[in-house]
Each structure stands twice: as C-alpha cells, then as structure tokens.
Design a protein around this motif. Sequence first.
Motif, PDB file in Angstrom:
ATOM      1  N   ASP A  70     -48.607  17.820  48.340  1.00 20.14           N
ATOM      2  CA  ASP A  70     -47.897  16.553  48.460  1.00 20.14           C
ATOM      3  C   ASP A  70     -46.586  16.876  49.179  1.00 20.14           C
ATOM      4  N   LYS A  71     -46.551  16.624  50.471  1.00 20.12           N
ATOM      5  CA  LYS A  71     -45.425  17.077  51.294  1.00 20.12           C
ATOM      6  C   LYS A  71     -44.100  16.463  50.848  1.00 20.12           C
ATOM      7  N   LYS A  72     -44.136  15.175  50.442  1.00 17.79           N
ATOM      8  CA  LYS A  72     -42.901  14.517  49.990  1.00 17.79           C
ATOM      9  C   LYS A  72     -42.399  15.174  48.713  1.00 17.79           C
ATOM     10  N   GLN A  75     -41.013  18.693  49.437  1.00 19.44           N
ATOM     11  CA  GLN A  75     -39.729  18.629  50.129  1.00 19.44           C
ATOM     12  C   GLN A  75     -38.597  18.315  49.160  1.00 19.44           C
ATOM     13  N   GLN A 125     -49.782  29.288  49.481  1.00 21.47           N
ATOM     14  CA  GLN A 125     -49.282  28.190  50.309  1.00 21.47           C
ATOM     15  C   GLN A 125     -47.948  27.665  49.775  1.00 21.47           C
ATOM     16  N   ILE A 129     -44.213  27.834  51.647  1.00 26.33           N
ATOM     17  CA  ILE A 129     -43.411  26.635  51.920  1.00 26.33           C
ATOM     18  C   ILE A 129     -42.014  26.768  51.319  1.00 26.33           C
TER      19      ILE A 129
END
Length: 270
Positions: A70-72, A75, A125, A129
Amino acid sequence: MSSIGVGLRKEHYPYLRKGEPVRISWFEAITENYMDTQGRPLEMLESVRKNFPVALHGVSLSILGGTFPDKKYIQRWKELIQRIDPFLVSDHLCWTEQSGNYLHDLLPFPFTKEFLEFAIERAEQVQEILGRRILLENVSTYLSFPQSEMSEWEFISELSKKSGCGILLDINNIYVNSINHGFSASEYLSSIPWENVGQIHIAGHTDTGEFLFDTHSRPVAKEVWDLFSSFSDRIRGIPILLEWDEDIPSFPEMEEEALKAKFILGSLTK
C-alpha cells in the motif's frame, strides 16, 4: 541488563504531561495512531521522544495481504519514521487485508514453503523501501492449517535468516499458541535464532475455559513469567516491552508490572 519499555497510551498522556517520575527506559508507539494526524497525539509523541527512545510498532502493514504494498500507507509510515527517528520499527507476521478490505485483526496463514518464499520477498521489499531493518512479530492464533509443512518457529526462523528482518518475539503469544495448538513453548524458544531477536514482548491473556485469548487486558500470567525466567540468559540485553491495551491501569501500576522483568533478570544474575 535489558532495557524495559511500555506502550504509549492516551490514558497516560495527562500523567506524562505533568512530568511525573518515569522509571522505564523507553516507549513503544502504535504506528497508525500517529502517522495520520498532525494534532495532539503527534505532539505528545514528539514530546516523549525528546526525553526517551521510541519504538514504532505497526498493526496494519498486512505483509501477507492481497494488496501490497500500500504505497500511501508505506509513504506515511516512512515520513513518521523520519520524523521520530525510532530505535526500532516493527509490525506483525500476518495478513489483515484482502482486496482492499481491512479486517482489523492479525490473521493466521499456513506454514508452507510457498508462503515462506512469499514472506521473504515481502520482507525484503519493505526493508528496501524503508531503507532499514524491520522486526516481524509472531502473532497469537486460534486455528491451524493442515497444509502447514513446518512449525511456526521453523517458519519465522527461516524468514529472518533469509530476508534479514529481525524477530519481535512475543513470549505471551508463544505460550497462548502452545496451549491452543498443543506444542511445546520451550521447544519454540529453544529453536529460534536468538541472534536475530531484536525485541521481546510480554503481556497478559485471558483463559476462556476453552482456549487462551490474547487480550492484553491484565497482568502477565505466571506461566509466561516462568518461560521468561527460563530463557533469561538469552533474553538479557534485548529490549523488553510490556503490552497493555485494554482495561489499562494507571501509569505507575503498568510501570510496576513491566519492571518485574528487570527484577527477574537482575535476581538471576546474583
């Protein structure tokens, strides 16, 4: 000697704001409680961080979930890490989401070679990130899968060795699962790679009469303290956290329960 911490809970904000005496060494903050706010909770976390080391412990990463990453979410997580500079970052080895639907629970999975490779890939992963090592916690479970090809401790050991992630070892969860699923908690604790354990959790559970339920609503059970004591030589030097999330007592009462760990470790060195 291990450092002892407790969870940062809103019920204790008034006590901490008054500058009352604090005997524990650090605090653990639930990641999701602070990464979506710019208000008082974040101000409180930053205030605590000025005087104490802080660990960030997440409950919604869903590292084995269907929609990942979930990129949001990651971040916002990364921004909070940069803002707070925690000494540890952790989440749970489980799934909490499927097809974008969050179930708000830490759900189990079969211990298979396929899931192991899946978990290794996901852990690598996340660490790439974030640019740092994460710890993954063994969770309490209430069902098992006939498809499993290995034990829980074999799974988490291989995951840690092959992905480079650390282990957040919850001794209460190990005891709860040992009773619920009929394995030896001592065998579990004897078999894991202790050099990869970055943090210890202890907590209270509830005996329903049919199974043990990981409620975090009461003092640590004698059986869990006995396990803690039995493996004190391996625990010593690892940060230890008392979790207490329901029916939360006063800060001094919670602190007193947490510091039992220090007493046990200290008494065993004499």
